[in-house]
Design an enzyme around this catalytic site. Structure first.
Site, PDB file in Angstrom:
ATOM      1  N   ASP A 108       2.448  13.599  -0.186  1.00  0.00           N
ATOM      2  CA  ASP A 108       3.725  13.149  -0.748  1.00  0.00           C
ATOM      3  C   ASP A 108       3.661  11.882  -1.595  1.00  0.00           C
ATOM      4  O   ASP A 108       4.707  11.353  -1.979  1.00  0.00           O
ATOM      5  CB  ASP A 108       4.756  12.969   0.373  1.00  0.00           C
ATOM      6  CG  ASP A 108       4.346  11.903   1.372  1.00  0.00           C
ATOM      7  OD1 ASP A 108       3.161  11.549   1.428  1.00  0.00           O
ATOM      8  OD2 ASP A 108       5.229  11.413   2.105  1.00  0.00           O
ATOM      9  N   GLU A 109       2.466  11.384  -1.895  1.00  0.00           N
ATOM     10  CA  GLU A 109       2.409  10.212  -2.770  1.00  0.00           C
ATOM     11  C   GLU A 109       1.113  10.177  -3.566  1.00  0.00           C
ATOM     12  O   GLU A 109       0.094  10.712  -3.147  1.00  0.00           O
ATOM     13  CB  GLU A 109       2.597   8.909  -1.989  1.00  0.00           C
ATOM     14  CG  GLU A 109       1.580   8.659  -0.917  1.00  0.00           C
ATOM     15  CD  GLU A 109       1.749   7.289  -0.249  1.00  0.00           C
ATOM     16  OE1 GLU A 109       2.034   6.299  -0.941  1.00  0.00           O
ATOM     17  OE2 GLU A 109       1.565   7.229   0.983  1.00  0.00           O
TER      18      GLU A 109
END
Length: 366
Positions: A108-109
């Site tokens: 997610d990043e």
């Protein structure tokens, strides 16, 4: 002789409550409700929490029992990593439309270096805005972003306007921003270090900046030099598209605590199977084997051994793990066991870096 630090345009993109947001997206009934991804049993742990749940103080890595006490209406959903990976790959494709210099930190990043980009855009802030818009259009999920001259500041900045926002710290704002930043918001300063810094009268970047390199190195060891330079806007780490894996591991939390070493060995055999499978898939081997033991009272113990050669074979891993397990008596019943391999054959020796200083161009288009 001082090195000049190149001014880069770095974006840190961080999805908003990613796992929980994917679950809310896939099940409209969960929309606007407090959701926790993870096991709901008494032994479960929260993997992720929606913003509705976070308002009650529910956080990732929290035990499900505590989470439910904080938020009685909390809805638990089992994690679905295949689905999260699928969405993550869609997001990665969007990043690659702008630059090949993409360094994923997790599903997610990621960091993006857009100093030179495929679109030829001069503004990193506009690229971040466009990427966030595309993510929303193509997945229905929101993302936040931080934009600055290096990875450290971009990561700190991405937290400022969460959720669904972005923050740019331009070159001319960097030093003021860092001086006014609360020390607990410095990426890399955990709770223990934060307490230590507070006790030493270091509450902000400005307080940190007043300390000499010698003082910080004496007080914080190797990390001292890192703190000394980052507060001066110096962080030379480049965006690495192919991040070198530093360790590989697997662990299991048990439905019931176990106190017999025989049962532990049985469980460790299954974990070693998983490790061997992953090592073969990744085509890596390691020299350092670590056994992780979490007791029923949640205290954690690790035992390690480094070999003079690389191994990836399950039988050899188990042999070392067995030795580590019987190294000293297991003092309590056990709720979790894990095995990890580090010191992998993918790591490269780092060359000693020269003294660093920073040269800031004020006319940089952000």
């Amino acid at each position: 002789m001082h090195d000049e630090i190149p001014i880069r345009k770095i974006i840190h993109v961080d999805m908003d409550a990613f796992f929980a947001s994917v679950e809310q997206l896939d099940n409209p009934d969960l929309h606007g409700k407090p959701v926790a991804v993870g096991g709901s049993s008494d032994r479960g742990v929260v993997s992720a929490a929606s913003y509705e749940a976070r308002k009650f103080g529910v956080r990732s890595a929290m035990s499900s029992v505590v989470a439910r006490k904080l938020c009685p209406d909390l809805i638990f959903v089992k994690s679905n990593f295949e689905r999260y990976k699928e969405v993550s790959q869609k997001i990665r494709k969007i990043f690659l439309e702008y630059t090949d210099k993409v360094e994923p930190l997790s599903l997610d990043e990621a960091y993006l270096d857009v100093t030179e980009n495929k679109k030829g855009y001069p503004s990193a802030s506009l690229i971040a805005k466009e990427i966030r818009q595309k993510i929303f259009e193509q997945t229905g999920l929101t993302a936040s972003a931080g934009i600055s001259i290096n990875k450290f500041i971009a990561k700190v900045a991405s937290d400022i306007n969460k959720p669904n926002g972005q923050k740019t710290i331009g070159p001319e704002e960097v030093l003021d921003f860092l001086e006014n930043l609360d020390i607990r918001k410095f990426y890399g300063v955990g709770k223990v270090t934060q307490e230590k810094m507070y006790n030493l009268g270091i509450f902000t970047g400005k307080d940190l900046k007043n300390k000499s390199l010698e003082y910080l190195t004496e007080t914080f060891g190797k990390s001292g030099a890192y703190y000394y330079y980052v507060v001066r806007g110096i962080h030379k780490s480049e965006v690495k598209p192919n991040r070198i894996r530093k360790s590989l591991g697997a662990e299991r939390t048990f439905f019931e605590n176990i106190s017999s070493e025989i049962f532990m060995l049985e469980r460790l055999q299954n974990i070693a199977d998983e490790i061997e499978r992953r090592l073969k898939k990744s085509k890596v081997a390691g020299k350092t084997i670590t056994l992780k033991i979490k007791y029923s009272d949640f205290t954690l113990q690790t035992r390690s051994k480094t070999l003079p050669y690389f191994i990836s074979d399950k039988a050899l891993i188990l042999e070392i793990v067995k030795e580590l397990l019987f190294q000293e008596k297991v003092s309590n019943s056990v709720r979790l066991l894990g095995i990890s391999l580090s010191n992998l054959n993918t790591e490269k020796k780092k060359t000693a870096s020269k003294k660093e200083t920073v040269s800031v161009q004020l006319s940089f288009d952000f």
